[in-house]
Design a protein around this motif. Structure first.
Motif, PDB file in Angstrom:
ATOM      1  N   TRP A  62       0.826  -1.205   0.000  1.00  0.00           N
ATOM      2  CA  TRP A  62       0.000   0.000   0.000  1.00  0.00           C
ATOM      3  C   TRP A  62       0.865   1.262   0.000  1.00  0.00           C
ATOM      4  N   GLN A  63       1.922   1.250   0.808  1.00  0.00           N
ATOM      5  CA  GLN A  63       2.829   2.400   0.834  1.00  0.00           C
ATOM      6  C   GLN A  63       3.516   2.581  -0.518  1.00  0.00           C
ATOM      7  N   GLN A  81       1.054   4.151  -2.967  1.00  0.00           N
ATOM      8  CA  GLN A  81       0.895   5.589  -2.728  1.00  0.00           C
ATOM      9  C   GLN A  81       2.107   6.375  -3.214  1.00  0.00           C
ATOM     10  N   HIS A 101       1.830   8.969  -6.328  1.00  0.00           N
ATOM     11  CA  HIS A 101       2.095  10.375  -5.983  1.00  0.00           C
ATOM     12  C   HIS A 101       3.250  10.931  -6.807  1.00  0.00           C
ATOM     13  N   LEU A 107      -8.257   2.437  -1.868  1.00  0.00           N
ATOM     14  CA  LEU A 107      -8.377   3.658  -2.672  1.00  0.00           C
ATOM     15  C   LEU A 107      -9.808   4.187  -2.727  1.00  0.00           C
ATOM     16  N   VAL A 137      -7.475   9.824   0.692  1.00  0.00           N
ATOM     17  CA  VAL A 137      -6.507   9.111  -0.143  1.00  0.00           C
ATOM     18  C   VAL A 137      -6.134   9.956  -1.347  1.00  0.00           C
ATOM     19  N   SER A 151      -3.543  12.490  -0.477  1.00  0.00           N
ATOM     20  CA  SER A 151      -2.193  11.950  -0.276  1.00  0.00           C
ATOM     21  C   SER A 151      -1.533  11.559  -1.594  1.00  0.00           C
ATOM     22  N   LEU A 152      -2.348  11.263  -2.592  1.00  0.00           N
ATOM     23  CA  LEU A 152      -1.817  10.876  -3.906  1.00  0.00           C
ATOM     24  C   LEU A 152      -1.555  12.075  -4.808  1.00  0.00           C
TER      25      LEU A 152
END
Length: 508
Positions: free
Chosen positions: A52-53, A56, A60, A165, A221, A224-225
């Protein structure tokens, strides 16, 4: 005004995200790796939070290259056969059990030997093997009954990431088809498979097509993206299905070969094909498109074993000099004639899927003499990986005659290995210069789902430059003879693999 799509591939050892415009031009790309955990024999797991990290970070990073208003969606590719158990709050109860996890080998062996095994293969198109979630879940239910009983949902890595997401728990037909739980004739979960896996359909995600669109991201989310909350998420498909599209092997008779850590042979068909002996997979791609073929466990990871175990000093020296150790090894192998002075290598270091479907298969080096060199061994290993792939190609031809072959993966960076494989196949081999075929195909599937491009065939205008290798007649004749011997030895050793694997287990 240009519009952009992010193609994200959830791989076994890393996640890649690539930003494309609607012509297929790469605007930005990012890659973040993560470990594969082997805490005990035969285990191969990943941490879903680490993935998941990585998702992201990569999304990003590429999203910063253009205005977020112009990014219309994210489309996904993912490795098949993964399993995660979730609780009622959709929080993981387990790590990601990957395709490479072999702990369900005994369950697979028993199921293969029973009439139910062939019944389930004919219904689902997924060969019976410990890679399959069908088999993993049966094993897990018996090995860890408490955790299994606590599971409200069972998903794969792609479904888990898309839920994070969007808040939606959905699974596309392509990924579902690879679970061994999906009836490819009826496009719904197979009751006999669910019973074997100790599941109910309510524990599995909602089934949707590969071009299904989820309208919007969860607001926190999206922030953060670096994306708008209205950004679409397109389901996409499996990495195998998309790899075929991404190299232009998207019509009957055009096969795709991939050699990365593992490998695969796939050919597109317009309807399902099921091998009478259960040796080939058959997975959905999109309407009237299916892939038939076979995966191998032992691709580039075997050559890495050669680097680390046979040439450690030379590899370290090459690194210190800023050189690629693999280039050094292939140069040594290239100095040895075809056939490696009579050395024959069977590359089954990690068991094998196609064409054997035998988790007990083990590697072997035959024909060793006092004059055998490490360079001979290096070439024999490359030949063994390639001859094993050729055995899968020959099997796949029974589903669909193959008139053209395209290839991708890390091996394609080596002209020597490309030529060697071409000689063994005995057919021209075309290599697209762009290596991220799954990301490109996911993006095109996303553009098509949003009506930005007319159909998936536009990918042919996006693939770009290709290199084509022609078989060399002298080597081709030599390899035809070696392939026959390779196949004979495989048949002779197959009844002994369980006994050989047992010897190693008693030493642990």
């Amino acid at each position: 005004m240009s519009t952009y799509m992010i193609g994200t591939d959830l791989g076994t050892t890393s996640t890649k995200s690539v930003l494309y415009d609607q012509t297929g031009r790469v605007i930005a790309n990012a890659n973040v790796g993560y470990p594969l955990y082997h805490d005990q024999p035969d285990m191969a797991e990943e941490d879903p939070e680490e993935i998941w990290q990585a998702v992201q970070k990569t999304i990003h990073q590429v999203s910063q290259a253009v205005n977020a208003d112009d990014i219309v969606g994210i489309a996904f590719s993912a490795a098949m056969h993964s399993v995660i158990l979730l609780d009622e709050h959709r929080q993981p109860l387990t790590r990601v059990i990957t395709w490479a996890d072999n702990r369900a080998a005994a369950v697979a062996s028993d199921l293969q030997a029973s009439p139910l095994g062939n019944q389930l293969y004919q219904a689902t198109g997924t060969p019976i093997h410990p890679m399959s979630p069908l088999v993993k879940l049966h094993w897990f239910a018996n090995a860890h009954p408490g955790t299994f009983a606590a599971a409200r949902y069972v998903v794969g890595i792609k479904e888990y990431i898309i839920e994070r997401l969007t808040g939606q728990l959905q699974m596309d037909y392509s990924m579902a088809n690879a679970t061994g739980l999906f009836n490819l004739h009826k496009f719904k979960w197979e009751p006999a498979a669910l019973a074997f896996a100790h599941l109910t359909a309510s524990q599995l995600p909602t089934l949707v097509d590969t071009n299904a669109v989820i309208r919007g991201l969860q607001p926190t989310v999206a922030n953060s993206l670096g994306l708008k909350a209205t950004t679409n998420v397109v389901m996409g498909a499996s990495d195998g299905a998309l790899s075929n599209l991404g190299v232009g092997a998207d019509e009957p008779g055009v096969a795709a070969i991939t050699i990365g850590t593992s490998g695969a042979v796939r050919v597109m068909t317009t309807k399902p094909y099921l091998d009478p002996n259960g040796r080939l997979f058959c997975y959905y791609v999109a309407k009237d498109r299916w892939i038939v073929g076979g995966p191998i466990n032992n691709g580039g990871q075997v050559f890495r074993w050669v680097r680390d175990q046979l040439f450690p000093a030379e590899s370290e020296a090459a690194k210190q000099q800023g050189q690629d150790p693999y280039d050094q090894l292939t140069a040594l192998a290239a100095a040895v004639p075809a056939g490696a002075h009579g050395l024959l290598f069977h590359p089954y270091l990690s068991g094998e899927r196609a064409p054997l479907w035998n988790a007990n298969a083990r590697g072997s080096m035959l024909g060793v003499t006092p004059t055998t060199t490490r360079a001979d061994m290096a070439r024999a290993v490359l030949e063994g990986i390639s001859m094993n792939l050729n055995a899968v190609v020959q099997l796949t031809k029974k589903a669909e005659p193959i008139h053209a072959i395209r290839a991708t993966g890390g091996f394609a960076r080596s002209p020597f290995w490309c030529q060697l494989l071409t000689d063994i196949l005995g057919q021209p081999l075309t290599i697209p210069v762009s290596f991220e075929s799954s990301c490109l195909a996911a993006a095109v599937m996303g553009f098509e789902a949003l009506d930005i491009v007319p159909n998936l065939n536009v990918i042919h205008t996006m693939i770009g430059t290709t290199n084509t290798y022609q078989p060399q007649a002298a080597n081709q004749d030599r390899y035809r003879q070696l392939q026959a011997t390779f196949d004979h030895v495989t048949a002779a050793l197959t009844p002994l693999y369980a006994e050989i694997a047992g010897l190693a287990r008693t030493d642990r």
